[in-house]
Each structure stands twice: as C-alpha cells, then as structure tokens.
Write an enzyme that holds these catalytic residues in place. Structure first.
Site, PDB file in Angstrom:
ATOM      1  N   ASP A   1       6.174   5.063  -4.520  1.00 19.24           N
ATOM      2  CA  ASP A   1       6.552   3.898  -3.730  1.00 19.24           C
ATOM      3  C   ASP A   1       8.075   3.748  -3.789  1.00 19.24           C
ATOM      4  O   ASP A   1       8.690   3.882  -4.850  1.00 19.24           O
ATOM      5  CB  ASP A   1       5.864   2.642  -4.286  1.00 19.24           C
TER       6      ASP A   1
ATOM      7  N   HIS B   1      -3.528   2.721   2.463  1.00 23.36           N
ATOM      8  CA  HIS B   1      -3.024   3.371   1.252  1.00 23.36           C
ATOM      9  C   HIS B   1      -3.497   2.613   0.031  1.00 23.36           C
ATOM     10  O   HIS B   1      -3.750   1.407   0.102  1.00 23.36           O
ATOM     11  CB  HIS B   1      -1.478   3.424   1.253  1.00 23.36           C
TER      12      HIS B   1
ATOM     13  N   HIS C   1      -2.278   1.602  -3.764  1.00 23.67           N
ATOM     14  CA  HIS C   1      -1.209   1.549  -4.756  1.00 23.67           C
ATOM     15  C   HIS C   1      -1.793   1.925  -6.114  1.00 23.67           C
ATOM     16  O   HIS C   1      -2.839   1.391  -6.504  1.00 23.67           O
ATOM     17  CB  HIS C   1      -0.646   0.126  -4.887  1.00 23.67           C
TER      18      HIS C   1
ATOM     19  N   ASN D   1      -3.953  -3.604  -0.184  1.00 21.81           N
ATOM     20  CA  ASN D   1      -3.671  -4.834   0.549  1.00 21.81           C
ATOM     21  C   ASN D   1      -4.255  -4.690   1.947  1.00 21.81           C
ATOM     22  O   ASN D   1      -4.061  -3.653   2.606  1.00 21.81           O
ATOM     23  CB  ASN D   1      -2.159  -5.074   0.615  1.00 21.81           C
TER      24      ASN D   1
ATOM     25  N   GLY E   1      -1.114  -9.232   2.357  1.00 19.81           N
ATOM     26  CA  GLY E   1       0.077  -8.630   1.771  1.00 19.81           C
ATOM     27  C   GLY E   1       0.380  -7.233   2.283  1.00 19.81           C
ATOM     28  O   GLY E   1       1.276  -6.559   1.767  1.00 19.81           O
ATOM     29  N   GLN E   2      -0.346  -6.790   3.316  1.00 20.29           N
ATOM     30  CA  GLN E   2      -0.108  -5.438   3.832  1.00 20.29           C
ATOM     31  C   GLN E   2       1.137  -5.425   4.720  1.00 20.29           C
ATOM     32  O   GLN E   2       1.272  -6.250   5.634  1.00 20.29           O
ATOM     33  CB  GLN E   2      -1.325  -4.950   4.633  1.00 20.29           C
TER      34      GLN E   2
HETATM   35  P1  AMP Z   1       1.696  -2.629   1.473  1.00 18.00           P
HETATM   36  O1  AMP Z   1       2.361  -3.975   1.289  1.00 18.00           O
HETATM   37  O2  AMP Z   1       0.384  -2.533   0.733  1.00 18.00           O
HETATM   38  O3  AMP Z   1       1.568  -2.263   2.924  1.00 18.00           O
HETATM   39  O4  AMP Z   1       2.620  -1.572   0.768  1.00 18.00           O
HETATM   40  C1  AMP Z   1       3.590  -0.848   1.434  1.00 18.00           C
HETATM   41  C2  AMP Z   1       4.435  -0.191   0.380  1.00 18.00           C
HETATM   42  O5  AMP Z   1       5.146   0.870   0.974  1.00 18.00           O
HETATM   43  C3  AMP Z   1       5.452  -1.113  -0.285  1.00 18.00           C
HETATM   44  O6  AMP Z   1       5.182  -1.191  -1.673  1.00 18.00           O
HETATM   45  C4  AMP Z   1       6.793  -0.433   0.004  1.00 18.00           C
HETATM   46  O7  AMP Z   1       7.669  -0.494  -1.100  1.00 18.00           O
HETATM   47  C5  AMP Z   1       6.376   0.981   0.306  1.00 18.00           C
HETATM   48  N1  AMP Z   1       7.268   1.744   1.186  1.00 18.00           N
HETATM   49  C6  AMP Z   1       7.877   1.331   2.310  1.00 18.00           C
HETATM   50  N2  AMP Z   1       8.579   2.335   2.879  1.00 18.00           N
HETATM   51  C7  AMP Z   1       8.413   3.415   2.072  1.00 18.00           C
HETATM   52  C8  AMP Z   1       8.890   4.757   2.100  1.00 18.00           C
HETATM   53  N3  AMP Z   1       9.670   5.216   3.083  1.00 18.00           N
HETATM   54  N4  AMP Z   1       8.519   5.595   1.096  1.00 18.00           N
HETATM   55  C9  AMP Z   1       7.732   5.139   0.101  1.00 18.00           C
HETATM   56  N5  AMP Z   1       7.247   3.892   0.032  1.00 18.00           N
HETATM   57  C10 AMP Z   1       7.587   3.031   0.998  1.00 18.00           C
END
Ligand code: AMP
Ligand code: ZN
Length: 106
Positions: free
Chosen positions: A30, A98, A100, A85, A91-92
């Site tokens: 992440d 994906h 976490h 999420n 929170g998505q």
């Molecule tokens: P979510 O809130 O569950 O959609 O999580 C999205 C996650 O993607 C967040 O924790 C971000 O920090 C992460 N994220 C956003 N852009 C990137 C990227 N280019 N490479 C890796 N992680 C990312």
C-alpha cells in the site's frame, strides 16, 4: 478498465514492487501504509466492489484470502488483519476489489 489505478498497476503502467503474482491476483505494498506491513491483494479481474460480485467471483475472493495467508506465512507475520472496504460509505477509495493485509507483528 482503462482509468482504474489498480488495473494500471497490474498492466505495469504505474510502478510498484510486486511481492507475488499469479494468474488470478497480485500483491503489492500500500502506498500509504497504516501498519508496519501493509499489503494489497488485488485480483486481475476488475470487480468494482464486493457489492458487484457475480456468481463465480467467490473463487477469486477465496483465492485472495489464500494468497494473503501464504504471504503472511512467508513474511513470518505472527498476526494480521485482513480488511475489505465496501462502497464509499464503507471507506472504499479505489473501486477495484482488494484485500488489505496489515500487521505490526512481523
Ligand atoms: P480502499 O480505501 O480500501 O479503497 O484502499 C485503497 C488503498 O489504496 C489505500 O490504502 C491507498 O493508500 C492505496 N493506494 C492508492 N494508490 C496507490 C498506489 N498507486 N499504489 C499502492 N497503493 C495505493
Ligand atoms: Zn481495475
């Protein structure tokens, strides 16, 4: 999906350090880690949210969980959190399913 950040990462258009890849999913860090180890387990298939899962997608999501377990073992994580999420209110932020994987015990 042409505009999806995670699809771009999987196509190699945005740089990352893949920790694992197979025909169904990839694992990469992440970009804004919320734990010492914070990885994302991402399917190749673009499914926007868990709420959009179709019949058959349970195999993909099951595979993501198995790959999370395998990478946790490989990294000797003693305990960890798996989090999905779902939806903006859930929170998505990135609308490509994906999991976490977060741990402070590795
Ligand atoms: P979510 O809130 O569950 O959609 O999580 C999205 C996650 O993607 C967040 O924790 C971000 O920090 C992460 N994220 C956003 N852009 C990137 C990227 N280019 N490479 C890796 N992680 C990312
Ligand atoms: Zn995507």
């Amino acid at each position: 999906m042409s505009d999806c950040i995670f699809c771009k990462i999987l196509r190699g258009e945005i740089e990352t350090e893949f920790l694992y890849r197979d025909d169904i999913c990839s694992i990469f860090p992440d970009a804004n880690p919320k734990a010492n180890t914070h990885l994302l387990i991402v399917p190749k298939k673009h499914i926007s949210t868990i709420a959009d899962m179709e019949e058959g997608d349970e195999k993909i999501v099951g595979h993501l969980v198995l790959c999370a377990k395998n990478i946790a073992e490989k990294l000797n994580l003693k305990g960890y959190t798996l989090q999905i999420n779902v939806g903006k209110e859930g929170g998505q932020e990135i609308f490509h399913v994906h999991i976490h994987l977060m741990s402070n015990f590795g």
